[in-house]
Design an enzyme around this catalytic site. Structure first.
Site, short mmCIF file in Angstrom:
data_model
loop_
_atom_site.label_atom_id
_atom_site.label_comp_id
_atom_site.label_asym_id
_atom_site.label_seq_id
_atom_site.Cartn_x
_atom_site.Cartn_y
_atom_site.Cartn_z
N LYS A 133 -14.15 -4.07 21.49
CA LYS A 133 -15.54 -3.86 21.35
C LYS A 133 -16.15 -3.25 22.86
O LYS A 133 -16.99 -2.44 22.90
CB LYS A 133 -16.09 -4.94 21.22
CG LYS A 133 -17.59 -4.83 21.00
CD LYS A 133 -18.20 -6.25 20.56
CE LYS A 133 -19.88 -5.84 20.57
NZ LYS A 133 -20.61 -7.03 19.98
N HIS A 271 12.25 20.25 -7.59
CA HIS A 271 10.84 20.15 -7.71
C HIS A 271 10.42 18.69 -8.65
O HIS A 271 9.96 18.83 -9.40
CB HIS A 271 10.38 21.14 -8.69
CG HIS A 271 10.60 22.55 -7.92
ND1 HIS A 271 9.78 22.64 -6.75
CD2 HIS A 271 11.15 23.64 -8.14
CE1 HIS A 271 10.04 23.86 -6.27
NE2 HIS A 271 10.92 24.52 -7.05
#
Length: 506
Positions: A133, A271
């Site tokens: 922070k 695929h």
């Protein structure tokens, strides 16, 4: 308590993973930093003759509750959170004798290694969040990989740059959010909810891929923090970088290969769909038979075998363009032979892990489901025709059923002698899937098995299986026209099994 003085720099070090921490502390001391530490980290530094001040000496409060409370104290968090440009903050520090802390080095308990209440860290995340922070002043380091970068910058410039502190803060918040996600998911699992109301995920990028689904798209492989995947240990032995589709198809191939039982098996994926699969006494034979299923589609496919790749198997692969090969082991002679195929990506991999659930994104929404598991339990299946499958047909039915669960719906899979001979995938209607499978089989399905991932809505699908020469059919059943399909099977003298379980795959 310490008094604040000019150029007094403090680093608070409290780590579970102590890799490199002694060297880090030594170099900080050489830069005139004071080291504060707690618990096992303090002992490790003291034992290495690194000057260190125990946290309790700073706070005036000893550890309590068997170490559950060590760093949760105004002296520590005041030193971390103070804004030194704010006069009231400066006054609070002076009034309480608090010295600012300029660097926090902290990593958290490895909660996912052995989840328990005692591995829920409280003081560590609080320190990390406080430092992150206040990153405009405080540096926070949560991974040992950043030690050298931070030290080199301090040795060069005496301070960390704004950009470095901001980058470290982002990493720190990722570290704590990952940790919290692991705990939240563990607590959800403790309630035995397979799909809990909230699922907290942190995805960590594991690899930047060559490109995405298409070359103009970017792609990356992420791992779910706190989880483990076979991709964590997979090693690429040769070939170009993997693309998005390479990874997708390799995963599909590897999981299918390991779903076909303990005997040597080989699969080929193109695929995302199988275009070849076989089980045999020898792995090379399994690969050759898998390739025979659909040689045209196998061009540019992904191959997975559940046995070591030997020289004879490598030789069998030399005449075909293969994008990716996945195997548990590659013999040196085989690897040397395959090295001539410079575009072939080879992955040495452990067995795939079981999955708890599967996720698919829908923009800013998501779908989640439990995994589709295939149970090969004949005692739960029902023979619904006059004819019963032979022993040979039963094993073909089981293989066809296993493969069908990995084929895009609607699908039909034809198997003869543990070799897929025709696969019809991803069709909008089941009749077309059957026609496509039969066309690919070209007569090789005679006497074999047919699997349909969902019920036949009309008898035409069953008629197509009979026309392809199949002697046994496996399907879920459940259609309002089941009796019509059963009657058709009896007309053709075909054995048919209902599993009561559908395996749509989208």
């Amino acid at each position: 308590m310490n008094q604040m003085t000019d150029n007094h720099r403090q680093a608070l070090i409290s780590v579970y993973d102590k890799t490199g921490v002694v060297e880090l502390a030594r170099r900080l001391v050489a830069l005139k930093w004071e080291i504060i530490s707690s618990g096992g980290t303090s002992d490790a530094l003291a034992n290495a003759s690194v000057p260190v001040t125990p946290v309790e000496q700073i706070t005036g409060a000893p550890e309590i509750l068997n170490g559950r409370v060590k760093t949760i104290h105004p002296t520590i968090h005041g030193g971390l959170l103070a804004d030194l440009s704010n006069p009231s903050h400066i006054k609070d520090l002076h009034d309480r004798g608090i010295v600012p802390i300029d660097l926090v080095v902290c990593n958290l308990y490895p909660f996912s290694s052995e989840p328990s209440v005692e591995l829920i860290d409280i003081g560590g995340p609080a320190m990390v969040r406080a430092a992150a922070k206040n990153h405009q002043r405080v540096g926070v380091v949560t991974q040992s990989a950043d030690y050298d970068t931070v030290l080199e910058e301090l040795e060069r410039n005496d301070v960390l740059s704004d950009a470095t502190r901001k980058r470290l803060a982002q990493i720190a918040y990722t570290h704590t959010s990952t940790y919290d996600a692991e705990i939240a998911n563990w607590l959800a699992d403790a309630k035995d909810e397979q799909l809990p109301p909230t699922v907290t995920l942190t995805l960590k990028r594991q690899d930047v891929l060559r490109y995405g689904e298409n070359p103009h798209q970017q792609g990356a492989l992420y791992r779910i923090a706190g989880g483990s995947s076979w991709w964590d240990e997979a090693r690429q032995l040769q070939g170009k970088a993997m693309s998005y589709l390479n990874v997708l198809d390799a995963d599909a191939a590897w999981r299918l290969a390991h779903s076909l039982g303990s005997n040597p098996a080989a699969v080929i994926i193109k695929h995302a769909n199988p275009c070849g699969a076989a089980i045999a006494d020898y792995a090379t034979t399994a690969y050759q038979r898998a390739h025979e299923c659909d040689p045209m589609s196998a061009f540019g496919g992904i191959v997975a075998v559940n046995r070591p790749v030997t020289t004879d198997m490598a030789e069998a692969m030399t005449d075909t363009f293969i994008e990716v090969l996945v195997a548990p082991e590659l013999k040196q002679d085989a690897l040397a032979l395959l090295a001539k195929k410079t575009n072939l990506r080879i992955l040495h991999a452990p067995a795939p892990e079981a999955t708890k659930w599967e996720l698919r994104t829908l923009g800013d929404a998501a779908l989640m489901k439990t995994p589709d598991t295939v149970t090969l339990d004949r005692s739960t299946w029902q023979v619904v025709t006059k004819k019963t499958p032979t022993d040979e047909q039963w094993v073909d039915l089981e293989m066809a059923w296993s493969v069908a669960a990995h084929v895009s719906s609607n699908c039909i899979v034809l198997v003869k002698d543990l070799q897929a001979v025709g696969i019809g995938a991803g069709q909008q209607n089941r009749r077309d899937a059957g026609m496509l499978a039969a066309q690919k089989a070209a007569g090789r399905a005679t006497g074999g098995a047919c699997a349909s991932d969902a019920f036949f809505p009309f008898r035409d699908g069953l008629d197509a299986a009979a026309k392809a020469g199949c002697a046994a059919v496996i399907q879920p059943g459940g259609s309002i026209r089941d009796q019509e399909v059963i009657d058709a099977a009896n007309e053709h003298n075909i054995a048919m099994v209902f599993t009561g379980e559908r395996h749509f795959h989208h």
